[in-house]
Design a protein around this motif. Sequence first.
Motif, PDB file in Angstrom:
ATOM      1  N   VAL A   1      -2.404  -3.842  -4.092  1.00  0.00           N
ATOM      2  CA  VAL A   1      -2.035  -3.513  -2.606  1.00  0.00           C
ATOM      3  C   VAL A   1      -0.909  -2.462  -2.506  1.00  0.00           C
ATOM      4  CG1 VAL A   1      -0.950  -4.801  -0.763  1.00  0.00           C
ATOM      5  CG2 VAL A   1      -2.483  -5.916  -2.297  1.00  0.00           C
ATOM      6  N   ASP A   2      -0.066  -2.325  -3.540  1.00  0.00           N
ATOM      7  CA  ASP A   2       0.993  -1.224  -3.280  1.00  0.00           C
ATOM      8  C   ASP A   2       0.239   0.138  -3.206  1.00  0.00           C
ATOM      9  OD1 ASP A   2       0.215  -0.733  -5.915  1.00  0.00           O
ATOM     10  OD2 ASP A   2       1.766  -1.809  -6.552  1.00  0.00           O
ATOM     11  N   ILE A   3      -0.712   0.260  -3.736  1.00  0.00           N
ATOM     12  CA  ILE A   3      -1.557   1.536  -3.687  1.00  0.00           C
ATOM     13  C   ILE A   3      -1.954   1.628  -2.035  1.00  0.00           C
ATOM     14  CG2 ILE A   3      -3.340   3.110  -4.487  1.00  0.00           C
ATOM     15  CD1 ILE A   3      -3.591   1.132  -7.098  1.00  0.00           C
ATOM     16  N   LEU A   4      -2.462   0.978  -1.609  1.00  0.00           N
ATOM     17  CA  LEU A   4      -2.941   0.915  -0.173  1.00  0.00           C
ATOM     18  C   LEU A   4      -1.830   1.159   0.853  1.00  0.00           C
ATOM     19  CD1 LEU A   4      -5.671  -1.879  -0.203  1.00  0.00           C
ATOM     20  CD2 LEU A   4      -5.817   0.549  -0.882  1.00  0.00           C
ATOM     21  N   TRP A   5      -0.849   0.391   0.433  1.00  0.00           N
ATOM     22  CA  TRP A   5       0.429   0.457   1.377  1.00  0.00           C
ATOM     23  C   TRP A   5       0.990   1.761   1.218  1.00  0.00           C
ATOM     24  CZ3 TRP A   5       0.573  -1.290   5.760  1.00  0.00           C
ATOM     25  CH2 TRP A   5       0.438  -2.648   6.114  1.00  0.00           C
ATOM     26  N   LEU A   6       1.108   2.284   0.140  1.00  0.00           N
ATOM     27  CA  LEU A   6       1.743   3.597  -0.200  1.00  0.00           C
ATOM     28  C   LEU A   6       1.068   4.799   0.479  1.00  0.00           C
ATOM     29  CD1 LEU A   6       3.972   5.547  -1.469  1.00  0.00           C
ATOM     30  CD2 LEU A   6       2.528   5.493  -3.774  1.00  0.00           C
ATOM     31  N   GLY A   7      -0.292   4.726   0.289  1.00  0.00           N
ATOM     32  CA  GLY A   7      -0.978   5.724   1.021  1.00  0.00           C
ATOM     33  C   GLY A   7      -1.193   5.563   2.512  1.00  0.00           C
ATOM     34  N   ILE A   8      -0.850   4.600   3.119  1.00  0.00           N
ATOM     35  CA  ILE A   8      -0.890   4.219   4.529  1.00  0.00           C
ATOM     36  C   ILE A   8       0.359   4.810   5.269  1.00  0.00           C
ATOM     37  CG2 ILE A   8      -0.994   2.477   6.237  1.00  0.00           C
ATOM     38  CD1 ILE A   8      -2.986   1.035   4.650  1.00  0.00           C
ATOM     39  N   SER A   9       1.356   4.456   4.357  1.00  0.00           N
ATOM     40  CA  SER A   9       2.855   4.628   4.749  1.00  0.00           C
ATOM     41  C   SER A   9       3.295   6.008   5.140  1.00  0.00           C
ATOM     42  CB  SER A   9       3.759   3.853   3.879  1.00  0.00           C
ATOM     43  OG  SER A   9       3.458   2.597   3.994  1.00  0.00           O
ATOM     44  N   VAL A  10       2.525   6.859   4.528  1.00  0.00           N
ATOM     45  CA  VAL A  10       2.919   8.526   4.507  1.00  0.00           C
ATOM     46  C   VAL A  10       1.820   9.043   5.414  1.00  0.00           C
ATOM     47  CG1 VAL A  10       4.006   8.437   2.340  1.00  0.00           C
ATOM     48  CG2 VAL A  10       1.852   9.094   2.290  1.00  0.00           C
ATOM     49  N   PHE A  11       0.677   8.495   5.590  1.00  0.00           N
ATOM     50  CA  PHE A  11      -0.250   8.925   6.468  1.00  0.00           C
ATOM     51  C   PHE A  11       0.160   9.487   7.922  1.00  0.00           C
ATOM     52  CE2 PHE A  11      -4.196   8.741   9.302  1.00  0.00           C
ATOM     53  CZ  PHE A  11      -4.942   9.704   8.524  1.00  0.00           C
ATOM     54  N   PRO A  12      -0.166  10.681   8.415  1.00  0.00           N
ATOM     55  CA  PRO A  12      -1.404  11.577   8.078  1.00  0.00           C
ATOM     56  C   PRO A  12      -1.244  12.273   6.806  1.00  0.00           C
ATOM     57  CG  PRO A  12      -0.304  12.556   9.979  1.00  0.00           C
ATOM     58  CD  PRO A  12       0.524  11.218   9.671  1.00  0.00           C
ATOM     59  N   THR A  13       0.122  12.391   5.844  1.00  0.00           N
ATOM     60  CA  THR A  13       0.253  12.978   4.933  1.00  0.00           C
ATOM     61  C   THR A  13      -0.947  12.426   3.837  1.00  0.00           C
ATOM     62  OG1 THR A  13       2.359  13.730   5.268  1.00  0.00           O
ATOM     63  CG2 THR A  13       1.765  13.850   2.842  1.00  0.00           C
ATOM     64  N   LYS A  14      -1.620  13.138   3.220  1.00  0.00           N
ATOM     65  CA  LYS A  14      -2.609  12.541   2.246  1.00  0.00           C
ATOM     66  C   LYS A  14      -2.183  12.655   0.903  1.00  0.00           C
ATOM     67  CE  LYS A  14      -6.555  13.853   5.214  1.00  0.00           C
ATOM     68  NZ  LYS A  14      -7.821  14.481   5.265  1.00  0.00           N
ATOM     69  N   ILE A  15      -2.376  11.593   0.114  1.00  0.00           N
ATOM     70  CA  ILE A  15      -1.801  11.574  -1.411  1.00  0.00           C
ATOM     71  C   ILE A  15      -2.989  11.599  -2.085  1.00  0.00           C
ATOM     72  CG2 ILE A  15      -0.686  10.222  -3.148  1.00  0.00           C
ATOM     73  CD1 ILE A  15       0.799   8.668  -1.086  1.00  0.00           C
ATOM     74  N   HIS A  16      -2.724  12.537  -3.356  1.00  0.00           N
ATOM     75  CA  HIS A  16      -3.720  12.606  -4.257  1.00  0.00           C
ATOM     76  C   HIS A  16      -3.386  11.757  -5.503  1.00  0.00           C
ATOM     77  CE1 HIS A  16      -5.937  16.273  -2.291  1.00  0.00           C
ATOM     78  NE2 HIS A  16      -4.759  16.179  -1.978  1.00  0.00           N
ATOM     79  N   PHE A  17      -3.939  10.586  -5.514  1.00  0.00           N
ATOM     80  CA  PHE A  17      -3.705   9.599  -6.509  1.00  0.00           C
ATOM     81  C   PHE A  17      -4.181   9.960  -8.033  1.00  0.00           C
ATOM     82  CE2 PHE A  17      -2.765   7.144  -2.662  1.00  0.00           C
ATOM     83  CZ  PHE A  17      -1.632   6.578  -3.254  1.00  0.00           C
ATOM     84  N   MET A  18      -3.360   9.983  -9.182  1.00  0.00           N
ATOM     85  CA  MET A  18      -4.049   9.910 -10.394  1.00  0.00           C
ATOM     86  C   MET A  18      -4.584   8.537 -10.701  1.00  0.00           C
ATOM     87  SD  MET A  18      -1.734  10.776 -13.765  1.00  0.00           S
ATOM     88  CE  MET A  18      -1.714  12.372 -13.508  1.00  0.00           C
TER      89      MET A  18
END
Length: 200
Positions: A43-60
């Motif tokens: 769940v933390d991966i999803l919320w992290l991506g959503i929280s900074v959107f529209p900035t896009k995160i490139h996840f390892m």
Amino acid sequence: MYSFAARFLKIFLSLFGRIDVYGKEHLPQSGGYVIACTHTGWVDILWLGISVFPTKIHFMAKKELFQTRFTKWLMTELNAFPVNRENPGPSTLKIPRKLLKEGKVVGIFPSGTRTTEDVPLKKGAVTIANLANVPIVPAAYVGPNNFKELLKRKKPVLIFGEPIMIDQQLPKKEKIDRMLHILEKEMTSLQTGFKSKVKK
């Protein structure tokens, strides 16, 4: 695909409770940087991506997620790139370094795996930030880790700390070790600090 997924997941996850985000003002407004976040569940991966959107995160992400044609397509569309955690090769550093040089944001979970225990952080995030000469933003997630906890409507919280810059004047090993120590301390402080406030 990334934008569609972010909007959809925000609506979906919000059905179980809205997230509180603290310290978002610490995120750099320009240039590439690394977000190093605690990792206790999917769940933390999803919320992290959503929280900074529209900035896009490139996840390892672990290479096992890229083994089938469909999952490889999906992970690529979601801006993830593979890493062999057991035997990391040159691409482990090359891909994120290139992304950061292009001014993009790279998301890394330094614990290397999902865990609620205190484990030593791996050096990947610090090494990558050092090579690209970009700041690391420490982040901590407190909240539901799985679908069962989502159903209990456990409150999700994400806290960002101030960016940390690597002192390039130090010898390589010393600066990596020092930065790793600082990052670990900051991530722990963000997480435990919030938990202690909640208990009060």
